[in-house]
Design a protein around this motif. Structure first.
Motif, mmCIF file in Angstrom:
data_model
loop_
_atom_site.group_PDB
_atom_site.id
_atom_site.type_symbol
_atom_site.label_atom_id
_atom_site.label_comp_id
_atom_site.label_asym_id
_atom_site.label_seq_id
_atom_site.Cartn_x
_atom_site.Cartn_y
_atom_site.Cartn_z
ATOM 1 N N ALA D 212 0.836 -1.204 0.000
ATOM 2 C CA ALA D 212 0.000 0.000 0.000
ATOM 3 C C ALA D 212 0.869 1.251 0.000
ATOM 4 C CB ALA D 212 -0.900 0.004 1.231
ATOM 5 N N THR D 213 0.499 2.217 -0.811
ATOM 6 C CA THR D 213 1.158 3.513 -0.730
ATOM 7 C C THR D 213 0.686 4.208 0.553
ATOM 8 O OG1 THR D 213 -0.630 4.633 -1.885
ATOM 9 C CG2 THR D 213 1.148 3.763 -3.242
ATOM 10 N N ILE D 214 1.418 5.243 0.921
ATOM 11 C CA ILE D 214 1.042 6.002 2.115
ATOM 12 C C ILE D 214 -0.347 6.600 1.922
ATOM 13 C CG2 ILE D 214 1.643 8.069 3.441
ATOM 14 C CD1 ILE D 214 4.637 7.325 2.797
ATOM 15 N N GLU D 216 -2.829 5.419 0.076
ATOM 16 C CA GLU D 216 -3.849 4.363 0.207
ATOM 17 C C GLU D 216 -4.079 3.996 1.678
ATOM 18 O OE1 GLU D 216 -3.055 2.104 -4.086
ATOM 19 O OE2 GLU D 216 -2.035 1.434 -2.266
ATOM 20 N N MET D 219 -6.181 6.517 3.127
ATOM 21 C CA MET D 219 -7.546 6.358 2.615
ATOM 22 C C MET D 219 -8.280 5.265 3.373
ATOM 23 S SD MET D 219 -8.086 8.691 0.502
ATOM 24 C CE MET D 219 -9.636 8.237 -0.281
#
Lengths: 337, 337, 337, 337
Positions: D212-214, D216, D219
């Motif tokens: 996961a990106t930061i 995401e 989110m």
């Protein structure tokens, strides 16, 4: 290791075998399908226990595997699995085309797309009623209403339909409405969902997680199979890498490798991998050439107004052109579309 | 932006133009080939400077580009580049097969493999005399002696030959001995090597770095072109990801994309990508289907005794079988082998 | 395996040993420093050959290693390496601060920054005269003129200076002008550069490649050491991942691990890792807490006008504030700044 | 955009506002906590609609955000969130230590570990009753029985307890037994689980997905908050990269960045990141230095016999030694343990 049981094995004999395994601390799971009962074991048995088990009347065969996945391996089943869905074969000589919108948005939208799909040799109409969205504020899918529309269109056009199931509480409803269930990339390791879909009688498409190794992907197929559903269709859809020109990096080596390692059919979703429509024809052809048994492609009649992923959707006429090109390619590989 | 100059532009006029650019702080590089002089600019020119330059007598055309690579872009050259190497075309209708051992190990080894390659429609014999090895204690290649053997075999068999150049000090020697130079993945951003190879008159294969984005790859091609060598053959060979089942993850989306973004030919090296021979046929077919102009495949007559990368080398007979399959596939795509 | 030789071993005895190894097909490399000669072997010796070698008069000791890197391993040297550069210790109790601009742009720029750096406990002034740039059209560094400016400033301020060397042809010139050489991330596997820098007498900072594993990084240190330069300072600067919020992902596990695996000092470059200045203080502190022996930080007096990487440069006063915070942290870890 | 409502806003007024938004096609979600009702909007409002809404009596304030996450952003809440769990503050001046076994295996095991943890300033006892396992044949956790044991130990020792919840059907049971819920890395984008846990009254630890990106990750925190649970504790636990020396690559830049972007507390799990115990002390210190508000560490009294992840578990005495070192470090940063 795997233990296959004789068909007439009763519940008592099975319980006895399980007791024996548990008392020796051997993790296992009983996979029962209409025609077969198999017990998958976490690890190889010690010699003495193995001998004891081989003497049990209910035991048909003990299969040694070197991979952590057992039922999904070629060691368990040499010949490739062909899944028959109401007469349509997946994993057979014919390459299966699955296409349709990312999300079901309305009856009109789905009907319009379905009509076009029929002309392009599409065997399965895709469409999601439940949408996993990164943002809680985005359109989350039409839910049950979408499932009903999907089923209606199916009846009108006589195509198979598939849809995503995201929640254990929706499984029954989804299974009632569609021909093929789909587990999305984000849920590839949602193990409780896998266990429950493992109890379904309908085939399931298992998408590879964006950061799942090939082995982990096959282990998730193993979950489905270990809980009773042997009708698993693997779907490569790209993995997350540093490259930003595409949404994900389509990994066709995985298709080639899975064909060696497993007997299960494999399809490819070039749409989610690319995240842009310009290279979808090239990737579709490459997927077939790599040995894929089918394609799952997003098509929309009005991509600019799609509620999600419009950028990666082909127009119906573009899919039609692609299907013609794929026919030639398939033929050169001894297959058909 | 790019400025193309009239053919008869003299050194003084060019110097004046460069002065003008420098005085405005515009980074640039002059690319001179046999038929053309082009000046590549780091950024777009401001309106007034642009107008001043367009008035210069030596200026033929100013080309606007939206990409950081200029000469490598379709904006600079719409039609695809076909490189003619002694009558063999790379990037044309015919798909080019390049094959041979990873490293040149001896005259006998290379001769034996070359004989077999001729039978399998191989147009270019690969082989490295200089080897970039992870360990300082591993075989580092035969060096100059290897180049001589390579050239000898070339004369005996009439095939084109290609080899890797790793060091600016070796360029002249390498260019004297082979038909096509190769820049390895590890050197894709060895900018001084790129600049010097940019001055060579022979074509160069530019491998994609294992962690290079497609844009960075094209920027390295731009280095070669900006320094005068427009005969660049891009080579996709897999990128580094979390997946460990393969040595690298072959990224065929890059092939499809580069065909849109650039006019340069693209080939694929499935051997280094896979790092294992079982999936090389499938990946080779996928590469062609994705639009590649050729393949670079490792072949060894005794893989078990290869001095490097034996695990990923095909046997000559396996390459032969593959080339037959590729012929059918190529035909279905309107190409030939 | 490693073979250490007695100090008075003559060239004949060494040649004999090498002959013996070669005749058995054992890849090896002789590492000679001022005080020691060691022969590194590609693989372990077979028992009989081992016994034969242990009997040679010149052989002092045979060291068994389980890692592919030998001289860089703790097996070769248990105590940590402290590199003394004109009285400044790197890898000792004190944490070393290296800081300065990305590129040397002018005498005034470097002088102005150097003056500020002296106030902030900076022991080594960084600055590049040769710049590896993605685009051929970007500023490529001041070259030799930059080296001269660097040396001038060194004399004025009495600081150590370090700079990048990119090309084998520049090594002599660079070594003449600076105290510490630097090999950039893109050149971590430029093996010919490593071999030549391995012959230098001055210490070298070896940056980790953006897609290099920790083992590959140590293998590149091994190249330098195997060719004679044991004064290697490892520098973690982030690896390429899917995350785009930072330029690279700083991998502080590598610092902790390398401290276990190797005796070499390790520093961290948070500037290139982050690619943005807001998190550089936090990353600097984390690096020290993870066990780093120093930091390499980009500072610019006018970041908005920097010729490269201005976005990631701290202002001199920001570095000053950081150095104060680092002092407290270092003290809590039993170290000083 | 976010719309905060006056406290006494009735259901009718809210319904009206929602109607208005829906009729303009604006995706939104109502987040109601004990003290506040906020409506999060998918996108910015057009000027005329914005003006209309600002005139509504129930509307307190409209907050503009530039990030896709709204409630999790600093724009919504400037001061950092401190979560009070029965008197223990998370996100405050004190750094919180959470430790315990990966899986709850028996009453004796958990009791024995809990006794040791109390001596080491551990504020929260970790332990999982439900285990997501890659293999269907591996130990899947003790389930409800494990929860009961956990609660018993809590009563005996007066520590807070936390545990993973994997399935929407288990939420009520889990919430009844523990103080803090945990959502595992594999479920970070199990959106239906997020929605349901969003309705819980107890705090939740949200682990970052391994790919996961930061953004995401934030989110997913937004999902929890948008559905009513504002007591979110973010937990960095490493991301999947090409490096194989560690299980994951701990990304401490994410900790530093999230502190800028969000008001939520962040903790770090070095155990799952490293997958090996030797570097856990170094990573723990680095995490605190990077600004983490706490640590989540695996401890086992008999790691060799642990039912899962024994390799990465510290012994209780090792944790004790670490906690002493952390105290000094925390003090140097103006915090305490």
């Amino acid at each position: 290791m795997l233990i296959t049981l004789h068909q007439k094995t009763g519940p008592k004999e099975l319980a006895l075998l399980q007791c024996l395994l548990s008392s020796h601390g051997v993790g296992h799971c009983v996979s029962t399908t209409a025609t077969q009962t198999v017990v998958g074991l976490e690890s190889a048995l010690e010699k003495s226990l193995l001998e004891e088990i081989q003497c049990l009347a209910c035991v048909e065969r003990v299969i040694t595997t070197t991979t952590p996945y057992k039922l999904a391996s070629r060691a368990f089943k040499k010949e490739k699995t062909v899944i028959n869905v109401n007469g349509v074969e997946i994993g057979g000589q014919r390459i299966i085309l699955m296409a349709g919108p990312c999300a079901i948005e309305s009856r009109e939208q789905l009907r319009s797309i379905a009509q076009e799909m029929k002309k392009s040799k599409v065997g399965v109409l895709r469409g999601s009623a439940y949408k996993p969205r990164t943002s809680p504020y985005s359109f989350q899918g039409m839910g049950e209403e979408g499932l009903k529309i999907h089923q209606e269109i199916q009846k009108e056009h006589g195509m198979l339909i598939e849809t995503e199931v995201m929640d254990v509480r929706d499984i029954e409803l989804v299974e009632d409405h569609v021909d093929i269930l789909r587990i999305g990339a984000r849920n590839m390791q949602n193990f409780n969902l896998l266990k429950e879909v493992g109890k379904c009688k309908k085939p399931v498409i298992l998408k590879r997680g964006i950061s799942a190794t090939i082995e982990e992907w096959l282990m998730s197929a193993e979950y489905l199979m270990a809980h009773g559903n042997h009708q698993v269709i693997l779907c490569e859809r790209g993995i997350r890498t540093f490259e930003t020109a595409t949404r994900s990096t389509l990994d066709l080596s995985s298709v080639a490798l899975v064909k060696h390692l497993s007997h299960l059919p494999v399809i490819v979703d070039p749409s989610h991998a690319a995240g842009r429509k310009d290279i979808i024809p090239a990737l579709s052809k490459a997927a077939i050439a790599a040995g894929a048994d089918g394609l799952l492609i997003e098509v929309h009649n009005q991509p600019a107004h799609a509620k999600c992923d419009g950028k990666q959707a082909l127009l119906p006429e573009e899919l039609h052109a692609l299907s013609c090109e794929l026919e030639d390619l398939a033929r050169s590989m001894g297959r058909s579309l």
